[in-house]
Design a protein around this motif. Structure first.
Motif, mmCIF file in Angstrom:
data_model
loop_
_atom_site.group_PDB
_atom_site.id
_atom_site.type_symbol
_atom_site.label_atom_id
_atom_site.label_comp_id
_atom_site.label_asym_id
_atom_site.label_seq_id
_atom_site.Cartn_x
_atom_site.Cartn_y
_atom_site.Cartn_z
ATOM 1 N N LEU A 99 -109.289 81.472 65.056
ATOM 2 C CA LEU A 99 -110.580 80.786 65.009
ATOM 3 C C LEU A 99 -111.689 81.811 64.827
ATOM 4 O O LEU A 99 -111.679 82.877 65.444
ATOM 5 C CB LEU A 99 -110.825 79.989 66.275
ATOM 6 C CG LEU A 99 -110.000 78.717 66.490
ATOM 7 C CD1 LEU A 99 -110.507 77.972 67.720
ATOM 8 C CD2 LEU A 99 -110.028 77.811 65.280
ATOM 9 N N ASP A 131 -116.715 78.579 67.385
ATOM 10 C CA ASP A 131 -116.486 77.412 68.227
ATOM 11 C C ASP A 131 -116.418 76.182 67.332
ATOM 12 O O ASP A 131 -117.036 76.140 66.257
ATOM 13 C CB ASP A 131 -117.625 77.239 69.223
ATOM 14 C CG ASP A 131 -117.706 78.379 70.230
ATOM 15 O OD1 ASP A 131 -116.700 79.094 70.404
ATOM 16 O OD2 ASP A 131 -118.792 78.548 70.828
ATOM 17 N N ASP A 172 -104.604 81.254 67.514
ATOM 18 C CA ASP A 172 -105.311 82.261 68.301
ATOM 19 C C ASP A 172 -106.776 81.852 68.381
ATOM 20 O O ASP A 172 -107.510 81.928 67.391
ATOM 21 C CB ASP A 172 -105.167 83.633 67.656
ATOM 22 C CG ASP A 172 -105.793 84.747 68.495
ATOM 23 O OD1 ASP A 172 -106.520 84.443 69.465
ATOM 24 O OD2 ASP A 172 -105.564 85.926 68.172
ATOM 25 N N GLY A 173 -107.199 81.409 69.565
ATOM 26 C CA GLY A 173 -108.572 80.952 69.727
ATOM 27 C C GLY A 173 -109.599 82.057 69.612
ATOM 28 O O GLY A 173 -110.786 81.777 69.435
ATOM 29 N N LYS A 232 -112.815 81.669 71.369
ATOM 30 C CA LYS A 232 -113.702 80.558 71.008
ATOM 31 C C LYS A 232 -113.380 79.319 71.830
ATOM 32 O O LYS A 232 -112.386 79.254 72.547
ATOM 33 C CB LYS A 232 -113.584 80.239 69.513
ATOM 34 C CG LYS A 232 -113.762 81.443 68.596
ATOM 35 C CD LYS A 232 -115.086 82.136 68.785
ATOM 36 C CE LYS A 232 -115.234 83.287 67.801
ATOM 37 N NZ LYS A 232 -116.443 84.091 68.070
ATOM 38 N N THR A 233 -114.243 78.297 71.692
ATOM 39 C CA THR A 233 -114.108 77.049 72.439
ATOM 40 C C THR A 233 -113.900 75.874 71.500
ATOM 41 O O THR A 233 -114.632 75.711 70.512
ATOM 42 C CB THR A 233 -115.361 76.790 73.301
ATOM 43 O OG1 THR A 233 -115.492 77.847 74.260
ATOM 44 C CG2 THR A 233 -115.267 75.458 74.031
ATOM 45 N N ASN A 244 -105.667 82.488 73.860
ATOM 46 C CA ASN A 244 -107.042 83.004 73.809
ATOM 47 C C ASN A 244 -108.051 81.912 73.436
ATOM 48 O O ASN A 244 -108.989 82.144 72.671
ATOM 49 C CB ASN A 244 -107.140 84.153 72.796
ATOM 50 C CG ASN A 244 -106.128 85.247 73.067
ATOM 51 O OD1 ASN A 244 -105.808 85.526 74.221
ATOM 52 N ND2 ASN A 244 -105.615 85.861 72.012
ATOM 53 N N LEU A 245 -107.871 80.720 74.003
ATOM 54 C CA LEU A 245 -108.671 79.561 73.623
ATOM 55 C C LEU A 245 -109.214 78.862 74.861
ATOM 56 O O LEU A 245 -108.519 78.747 75.876
ATOM 57 C CB LEU A 245 -107.804 78.587 72.818
ATOM 58 C CG LEU A 245 -108.456 77.291 72.332
ATOM 59 C CD1 LEU A 245 -109.577 77.574 71.338
ATOM 60 C CD2 LEU A 245 -107.416 76.369 71.704
ATOM 61 N N VAL A 250 -105.265 80.618 78.171
ATOM 62 C CA VAL A 250 -105.994 79.415 77.785
ATOM 63 C C VAL A 250 -106.744 78.885 79.005
ATOM 64 O O VAL A 250 -106.189 78.807 80.100
ATOM 65 C CB VAL A 250 -105.036 78.333 77.241
ATOM 66 C CG1 VAL A 250 -105.750 76.983 77.109
ATOM 67 C CG2 VAL A 250 -104.445 78.761 75.906
#
Length: 198
Positions: free
Chosen positions: A27, A30, A46-47, A50-51, A72-73, A97
């Motif tokens: 990402l 957001d 893979d965040g 971010k949200t 990682n989100l 997470v």
């Protein structure tokens, strides 16, 4: 909104459509979604810190795939579920997470029998925080924090729950902090032959 390697996509859904098994979607911003995000192939989301804010009934469905990773989100699920594992999905990894849901934060549905799910270093908040309804499912939780917000004695929600359909299912939690609100209990085991170990 997302990239696969050096290729940038203007929406997460287009990145998911383009991704091949074994690839990582990262990402870049957001994002908000009113539709369920479906991960139906063996990919990593893979965040990147971010949200994801979701107003859908389920923020993410992991469906029919073997080897999905979500990491990682932050997930702010306004609907019932944050991560919903269905349709024979297995070998699901949830790492680093932070997720909040109105009801089930991580749900292993009855259609995901024998699913293997590993949750590591994650902070999850909901009613039934980790709910397992799949026969033979094996869920391990290592590190992180589970917060159960149950406030009604008649509802019987819990941080860890083996639904009555989860025959021979197991949940194992190690090095996990529990924050138990209201009348909640740390764990319930309603499944025949099922085991919860803390």
């Amino acid at each position: 909104k997302a990239s696969i390697g050096d290729t940038v996509y203007f929406s997460l859904s287009s990145a998911i459509d383009a991704a091949q098994a074994g690839q990582t979607i990262t990402l870049l911003a957001d994002l908000s979604s009113s539709e369920i995000i479906v991960l139906d192939k063996a990919i990593t989301l893979d965040g990147n810190g971010k949200t994801l804010t979701s107003t859908a009934g389920r923020a993410i469905n992991v469906s029919g795939a073997d080897g999905v990773t979500i990491k990682n989100l932050t997930i702010d699920a306004k609907g019932e579920r944050a991560i919903n594992i269905i349709q024979n999905a297995t070998n699901v990894t949830i790492d680093n997470v932070t997720a909040t849901a109105a009801n089930y934060t991580v749900n292993v549905a009855s259609s995901a029998s024998n699913a293997i799910v590993a949750i590591t270093n994650s902070n999850l908040t909901g009613l039934n925080v980790v709910n397992v309804a799949a026969e033979g499912a094996n869920v391990t939780i290592t590190g992180g924090k589970l917060t159960c917000n149950d406030q009604n004695a008649d509802e019987g929600y819990s941080a860890l729950a083996l639904n009555k359909d989860a025959k021979n299912g197991t949940i194992t939690a190690a090095d996990v902090t529990f924050d138990i609100k209201g009348d909640s209990v740390k764990a319930t085991n309603q499944a025949e032959g099922g085991t919860i170990t803390i």
